[in-house]
Motif scaffolding. Structure first.
Motif, PDB file in Angstrom:
ATOM      1  N   LEU A 122     -16.600 -10.338  -6.531  1.00  0.00           N
ATOM      2  CA  LEU A 122     -17.410 -10.323  -7.758  1.00  0.00           C
ATOM      3  C   LEU A 122     -16.836  -9.353  -8.786  1.00  0.00           C
ATOM      4  CD1 LEU A 122     -21.085 -10.418  -6.378  1.00  0.00           C
ATOM      5  CD2 LEU A 122     -19.644 -12.300  -7.177  1.00  0.00           C
ATOM      6  N   ILE A 123     -16.302  -8.244  -8.309  1.00  0.00           N
ATOM      7  CA  ILE A 123     -15.696  -7.284  -9.244  1.00  0.00           C
ATOM      8  C   ILE A 123     -14.436  -7.892  -9.840  1.00  0.00           C
ATOM      9  CG2 ILE A 123     -14.736  -4.955  -9.524  1.00  0.00           C
ATOM     10  CD1 ILE A 123     -16.167  -4.257  -6.846  1.00  0.00           C
ATOM     11  N   ASN A 124     -13.647  -8.472  -8.964  1.00  0.00           N
ATOM     12  CA  ASN A 124     -12.341  -8.956  -9.396  1.00  0.00           C
ATOM     13  C   ASN A 124     -12.427 -10.140 -10.347  1.00  0.00           C
ATOM     14  OD1 ASN A 124      -9.570  -8.316  -9.044  1.00  0.00           O
ATOM     15  ND2 ASN A 124      -9.345 -10.325  -8.067  1.00  0.00           N
ATOM     16  N   THR A 125     -13.533 -10.907 -10.262  1.00  0.00           N
ATOM     17  CA  THR A 125     -13.670 -12.038 -11.174  1.00  0.00           C
ATOM     18  C   THR A 125     -14.563 -11.678 -12.357  1.00  0.00           C
ATOM     19  OG1 THR A 125     -15.412 -12.790  -9.697  1.00  0.00           O
ATOM     20  CG2 THR A 125     -13.281 -13.847  -9.462  1.00  0.00           C
ATOM     21  N   ASP A 126     -14.781 -10.344 -12.548  1.00  0.00           N
ATOM     22  CA  ASP A 126     -15.542  -9.862 -13.710  1.00  0.00           C
ATOM     23  C   ASP A 126     -16.997 -10.296 -13.735  1.00  0.00           C
ATOM     24  OD1 ASP A 126     -13.671  -8.256 -14.845  1.00  0.00           O
ATOM     25  OD2 ASP A 126     -12.790  -9.850 -16.078  1.00  0.00           O
ATOM     26  N   VAL A 127     -17.522 -10.728 -12.595  1.00  0.00           N
ATOM     27  CA  VAL A 127     -18.944 -11.068 -12.566  1.00  0.00           C
ATOM     28  C   VAL A 127     -19.766  -9.787 -12.687  1.00  0.00           C
ATOM     29  CG1 VAL A 127     -20.802 -12.050 -11.171  1.00  0.00           C
ATOM     30  CG2 VAL A 127     -18.540 -13.124 -11.193  1.00  0.00           C
ATOM     31  N   ILE A 128     -19.304  -8.726 -12.041  1.00  0.00           N
ATOM     32  CA  ILE A 128     -19.944  -7.420 -12.221  1.00  0.00           C
ATOM     33  C   ILE A 128     -18.865  -6.369 -12.482  1.00  0.00           C
ATOM     34  CG2 ILE A 128     -22.015  -7.840 -10.822  1.00  0.00           C
ATOM     35  CD1 ILE A 128     -20.618  -6.542  -8.477  1.00  0.00           C
ATOM     36  N   LEU A 164       0.839  -1.208   0.000  1.00  0.00           N
ATOM     37  CA  LEU A 164       0.000   0.000   0.000  1.00  0.00           C
ATOM     38  C   LEU A 164       0.870   1.253   0.000  1.00  0.00           C
ATOM     39  CD1 LEU A 164      -2.795  -0.890   2.586  1.00  0.00           C
ATOM     40  CD2 LEU A 164      -2.944  -0.867   0.104  1.00  0.00           C
ATOM     41  N   THR A 165       0.317   2.340  -0.533  1.00  0.00           N
ATOM     42  CA  THR A 165       1.057   3.608  -0.483  1.00  0.00           C
ATOM     43  C   THR A 165       1.015   4.129   0.949  1.00  0.00           C
ATOM     44  OG1 THR A 165      -0.940   4.902  -0.866  1.00  0.00           O
ATOM     45  CG2 THR A 165       0.312   4.228  -2.814  1.00  0.00           C
ATOM     46  N   GLU A 166       1.929   5.042   1.220  1.00  0.00           N
ATOM     47  CA  GLU A 166       1.993   5.651   2.550  1.00  0.00           C
ATOM     48  C   GLU A 166       0.646   6.292   2.897  1.00  0.00           C
ATOM     49  OE1 GLU A 166       4.626   7.584   4.689  1.00  0.00           O
ATOM     50  OE2 GLU A 166       2.842   8.463   5.563  1.00  0.00           O
ATOM     51  N   ILE A 216      -9.828  -3.629  -2.236  1.00  0.00           N
ATOM     52  CA  ILE A 216     -10.484  -3.612  -0.922  1.00  0.00           C
ATOM     53  C   ILE A 216     -10.250  -2.259  -0.245  1.00  0.00           C
ATOM     54  CG2 ILE A 216     -10.416  -4.597   1.408  1.00  0.00           C
ATOM     55  CD1 ILE A 216      -9.858  -7.331   0.086  1.00  0.00           C
ATOM     56  N   THR A 217      -8.996  -1.807  -0.294  1.00  0.00           N
ATOM     57  CA  THR A 217      -8.652  -0.505   0.305  1.00  0.00           C
ATOM     58  C   THR A 217      -9.499   0.606  -0.296  1.00  0.00           C
ATOM     59  OG1 THR A 217      -6.380  -1.253   0.528  1.00  0.00           O
ATOM     60  CG2 THR A 217      -6.752   1.100   0.728  1.00  0.00           C
ATOM     61  N   ASN A 218      -9.599   0.609  -1.626  1.00  0.00           N
ATOM     62  CA  ASN A 218     -10.360   1.671  -2.287  1.00  0.00           C
ATOM     63  C   ASN A 218     -11.836   1.633  -1.912  1.00  0.00           C
ATOM     64  OD1 ASN A 218      -8.055   2.479  -3.480  1.00  0.00           O
ATOM     65  ND2 ASN A 218      -8.535   1.672  -5.521  1.00  0.00           N
ATOM     66  N   TRP A 219     -12.383   0.431  -1.833  1.00  0.00           N
ATOM     67  CA  TRP A 219     -13.800   0.342  -1.480  1.00  0.00           C
ATOM     68  C   TRP A 219     -14.050   0.811  -0.051  1.00  0.00           C
ATOM     69  CZ3 TRP A 219     -18.403  -0.357  -3.920  1.00  0.00           C
ATOM     70  CH2 TRP A 219     -18.304  -0.535  -5.300  1.00  0.00           C
ATOM     71  N   ILE A 220     -13.086   0.561   0.818  1.00  0.00           N
ATOM     72  CA  ILE A 220     -13.249   1.059   2.199  1.00  0.00           C
ATOM     73  C   ILE A 220     -13.133   2.578   2.224  1.00  0.00           C
ATOM     74  CG2 ILE A 220     -12.219   1.112   4.514  1.00  0.00           C
ATOM     75  CD1 ILE A 220     -11.457  -1.830   4.136  1.00  0.00           C
ATOM     76  N   SER A 221     -12.071   3.100   1.591  1.00  0.00           N
ATOM     77  CA  SER A 221     -11.811   4.529   1.788  1.00  0.00           C
ATOM     78  C   SER A 221     -12.665   5.425   0.894  1.00  0.00           C
ATOM     79  CB  SER A 221     -10.322   4.850   1.611  1.00  0.00           C
ATOM     80  OG  SER A 221      -9.900   4.451   0.354  1.00  0.00           O
ATOM     81  N   SER A 222     -13.291   4.875  -0.144  1.00  0.00           N
ATOM     82  CA  SER A 222     -14.196   5.735  -0.915  1.00  0.00           C
ATOM     83  C   SER A 222     -15.653   5.445  -0.570  1.00  0.00           C
ATOM     84  CB  SER A 222     -13.933   5.608  -2.413  1.00  0.00           C
ATOM     85  OG  SER A 222     -14.029   4.257  -2.806  1.00  0.00           O
ATOM     86  N   GLU A 223     -16.193   4.337  -1.106  1.00  0.00           N
ATOM     87  CA  GLU A 223     -17.624   4.055  -0.965  1.00  0.00           C
ATOM     88  C   GLU A 223     -18.077   3.907   0.495  1.00  0.00           C
ATOM     89  OE1 GLU A 223     -19.998   4.420  -4.179  1.00  0.00           O
ATOM     90  OE2 GLU A 223     -17.807   4.307  -4.114  1.00  0.00           O
ATOM     91  N   LEU A 224     -17.330   3.090   1.244  1.00  0.00           N
ATOM     92  CA  LEU A 224     -17.767   2.809   2.620  1.00  0.00           C
ATOM     93  C   LEU A 224     -17.661   4.070   3.483  1.00  0.00           C
ATOM     94  CD1 LEU A 224     -18.746   0.641   4.635  1.00  0.00           C
ATOM     95  CD2 LEU A 224     -16.361   0.260   5.247  1.00  0.00           C
ATOM     96  N   PHE A 225     -16.517   4.766   3.381  1.00  0.00           N
ATOM     97  CA  PHE A 225     -16.353   5.989   4.186  1.00  0.00           C
ATOM     98  C   PHE A 225     -17.431   7.016   3.856  1.00  0.00           C
ATOM     99  CE2 PHE A 225     -11.578   5.930   5.527  1.00  0.00           C
ATOM    100  CZ  PHE A 225     -11.850   4.812   6.290  1.00  0.00           C
ATOM    101  N   ILE A 271      -3.277 -13.563  -1.412  1.00  0.00           N
ATOM    102  CA  ILE A 271      -4.056 -12.468  -1.962  1.00  0.00           C
ATOM    103  C   ILE A 271      -3.141 -11.546  -2.774  1.00  0.00           C
ATOM    104  CG2 ILE A 271      -3.844 -11.237   0.228  1.00  0.00           C
ATOM    105  CD1 ILE A 271      -6.671 -10.132  -0.253  1.00  0.00           C
ATOM    106  N   GLN A 272      -3.648 -11.116  -3.929  1.00  0.00           N
ATOM    107  CA  GLN A 272      -2.830 -10.276  -4.819  1.00  0.00           C
ATOM    108  C   GLN A 272      -2.853  -8.810  -4.377  1.00  0.00           C
ATOM    109  OE1 GLN A 272      -1.251 -11.717  -7.620  1.00  0.00           O
ATOM    110  NE2 GLN A 272      -1.937 -13.521  -6.466  1.00  0.00           N
ATOM    111  N   GLN A 273      -1.791  -8.077  -4.705  1.00  0.00           N
ATOM    112  CA  GLN A 273      -1.752  -6.648  -4.353  1.00  0.00           C
ATOM    113  C   GLN A 273      -2.912  -5.875  -4.971  1.00  0.00           C
ATOM    114  OE1 GLN A 273       1.895  -4.549  -4.837  1.00  0.00           O
ATOM    115  NE2 GLN A 273       2.936  -5.748  -3.254  1.00  0.00           N
ATOM    116  N   SER A 274      -3.290  -6.264  -6.203  1.00  0.00           N
ATOM    117  CA  SER A 274      -4.391  -5.543  -6.856  1.00  0.00           C
ATOM    118  C   SER A 274      -5.700  -5.761  -6.089  1.00  0.00           C
ATOM    119  CB  SER A 274      -4.541  -6.012  -8.299  1.00  0.00           C
ATOM    120  OG  SER A 274      -4.828  -7.391  -8.304  1.00  0.00           O
TER     121      SER A 274
END
Ligand code: ADP
Ligand code: MG
Length: 492
Positions: free
Chosen positions: A393-399, A316-318, A358-367, A350-353
């Motif tokens: 589901l996003i990561n496996t291209d289901v949605i 992760l970035t600083e 997960i990080t992005n979903w927490i810090s944008s949508e969830l926050f 688990i892959q870095q991507s």
């Protein structure tokens, strides 16, 4: 203000009072809880009855030692409690028991860093343990002032920095980092609104290269926003004063959050002589090495260690790491989302991507959701497990990421799982090329003139067709596949 600062330096030192998390008061068995009816939590000694003897709350001392270790401080194995003598109605004993000559902790530090502030070490001179005073109430009765002694005797740590802070940003960064640290250590809840954590700010200015200027102390500022405003006001006031040939006097000032100004409360000349002396009723505070080591051994991962681990192990970035560690509950949510995700991928690494997603979903949508409903992350209507399923589901291209936002909203409203929602509402992404090609053929045949325009050079119309197709497929076509196929068809 910045134009002024070319020739000037701002010097700030803070004294932070932090209420220690412990069930009872420092020297009595009365509860230290907040929000009770006035004078519910008062033992005889808290009310200053004569002949009462203090009996030390050892857990409060353990908590202060823990805090000392958290800021890499030195634990003084022998320290004392001293009386600070003054009279005030909310201090019935006529003195506050504090540690003056030798504090429990000396010489620690906290490192601060942010996008705008370079990494910097703020030295902490001391942490001493003391009791809080009661509270005078002037606005409940038209004729009388009232006294509530619930706070009297509540254990506090006073955390005093060296004058190492040089801007309002650094001051706020220091205070929020300290708060994070205390919350990780579970030694103070850091609640500034309830007054569990309050800061006195010492501010002076000097022309670059000159010796330290005279400081003023701004008392009990109780939010980060006000701290920045108080410092800004005070710096301008002092610089204007000196530029006009005046002199800063050493005094205590109060910040008015409505006018955003500081006002003189008392000058140092009227400062009392507290006649400190060691409290004869309390034995010397002797701490064994063993006790310190036991506390050291029970310490969990601290914020900086966690941040480094997130950066090194998760890539992760600083910035991302700082956001995630800022509250222990956020870090807890993130870590359980990661472990739930790991279960979903059958314990494969688990892959870095995926971690980034997960990080992005927490810090944008969830926050954003938590913010708009004023909820803490522990109250989130989407659990770490539910979020990790959505990300899967996003990561496996289901949605697609776009559809995922709608799914997220429905999850929040209904508490249903992402999989259930996607299945029931038929939101699965179309990756089947035949189905997509069929839609492309349909849309192109319905708009022959636009297609002609595109072919004769109006390439912007590509976007127009993407729009139509998204509508046609109800947003479910996989965007990459759709773009690729559409391009092939239109360039035929
Ligand atoms: P006192 O005992 O009078 O309160 P201290 O020496 O304990 O004074 O300092 C209290 C706080 O003031 C500390 O946080 C310290 O870093 C800060 N401080 C001391 N000198 C200055 C100064 N010239 N400008 C700004 N802050 C200062
Ligand atoms: Mg002081």
């Amino acid at each position: 203000m910045s134009y002024l600062l070319k020739d000037w330096e701002v010097v700030i030192g803070m004294e932070v009072h932090a209420q220690i998390i412990t069930k009872t008061k420092l020297f009595s068995s009365a509860p230290s809880s907040f929000g009770e009816e006035p004078n519910e939590n008062v033992a005889f000694i808290d009310a200053g009855f004569p002949g009462m003897l203090p009996s030390l709350n050892e857990h409060a001392i353990d908590q202060a030692i823990r805090t000392g270790l958290g800021i890499s401080g030195h634990i003084n194995l022998n320290s004392y409690f001293d009386r600070k003598n003054y009279f005030y109605p909310d201090l019935p004993q006529g003195y506050q028991i504090s540690q003056f000559f030798i504090p429990l902790v000396s010489d620690g530090y906290i490192d601060i860093e942010s996008k705008n502030v370079q990494k910097k070490r703020i030295r902490i001179e001391r942490i001493h343990v003391e009791q809080d005073a009661g509270k005078n109430i002037h606005d409940k009765d038209p004729y009388y002032s009232l006294v509530d002694l619930n706070r009297a005797g509540v254990p506090l740590m006073e955390i005093v920095t060296k004058p190492d802070i040089s801007s309002p940003e650094e001051a706020c960064l220091f205070l929020s980092k300290l708060r994070t640290m205390l919350r990780y250590l579970k030694t103070c809840n850091g609640n500034m609104e309830e007054g569990s954590m309050r800061a006195d700010i010492n501010v002076s200015v000097r022309r670059k290269g000159e010796p330290l200027g005279t400081r003023v102390e701004i008392k009990n500022v109780n939010s980060l926003k006000f701290i920045a405003e108080a410092i800004n006001y005070e710096v301008e006031r002092q610089i204007d004063l000196i530029n006009d040939g005046g002199k800063v006097v050493q005094e205590t000032r109060l910040f008015n959050s409505i006018t955003c100004e500081t006002k003189s409360l008392r000058t140092k000349e009227d400062a009392q002589d507290y006649r400190y002396f060691t409290d004869p009723d309390i034995p010397m505070l002797k701490i064994t090495e063993d006790r310190v080591n036991k506390i050291k051994d029970s310490m969990l991962e601290l914020p900086d260690q966690k941040k480094n681990r997130y950066m090194n192990d998760y890539g992760l970035t600083e910035y991302d790491a700082s956001v995630l560690i800022s509250e222990p509950e956020i870090a807890g949510y993130f870590e359980s989302a990661i472990s739930e995700y790991t279960v979903l991928v059958n314990n494969c690494e688990i892959q870095q991507s995926e971690i980034k997603l997960i990080t992005n979903w927490i810090s944008s949508e969830l926050f954003a959701k938590l913010n708009s409903e004023q909820l803490a992350i522990e109250q989130s209507k989407i659990s770490p497990k539910a979020l990790s399923e959505l990300v899967m589901l996003i990561n496996t291209d289901v949605i697609s990421g776009k559809i995922a936002k709608d799914v997220f909203q429905i999850m929040w409203d209904t508490g249903d799982s992402a999989v259930k929602i996607v299945d029931e509402k038929g939101m699965r992404q179309i990756t089947d090329t035949n189905a997509i090609e069929e839609s492309i053929r349909k849309v192109l045949s319905e708009n022959p003139d636009k297609l002609q325009e595109y072919k004769s050079g109006k390439v912007k119309l590509f976007g127009f067709f993407v729009g139509l197709l998204m509508k046609e497929t109800k947003g479910k076509a996989n965007p990459q596949v759709l773009n690729k196929l559409l391009k092939e068809y239109m360039d035929k």
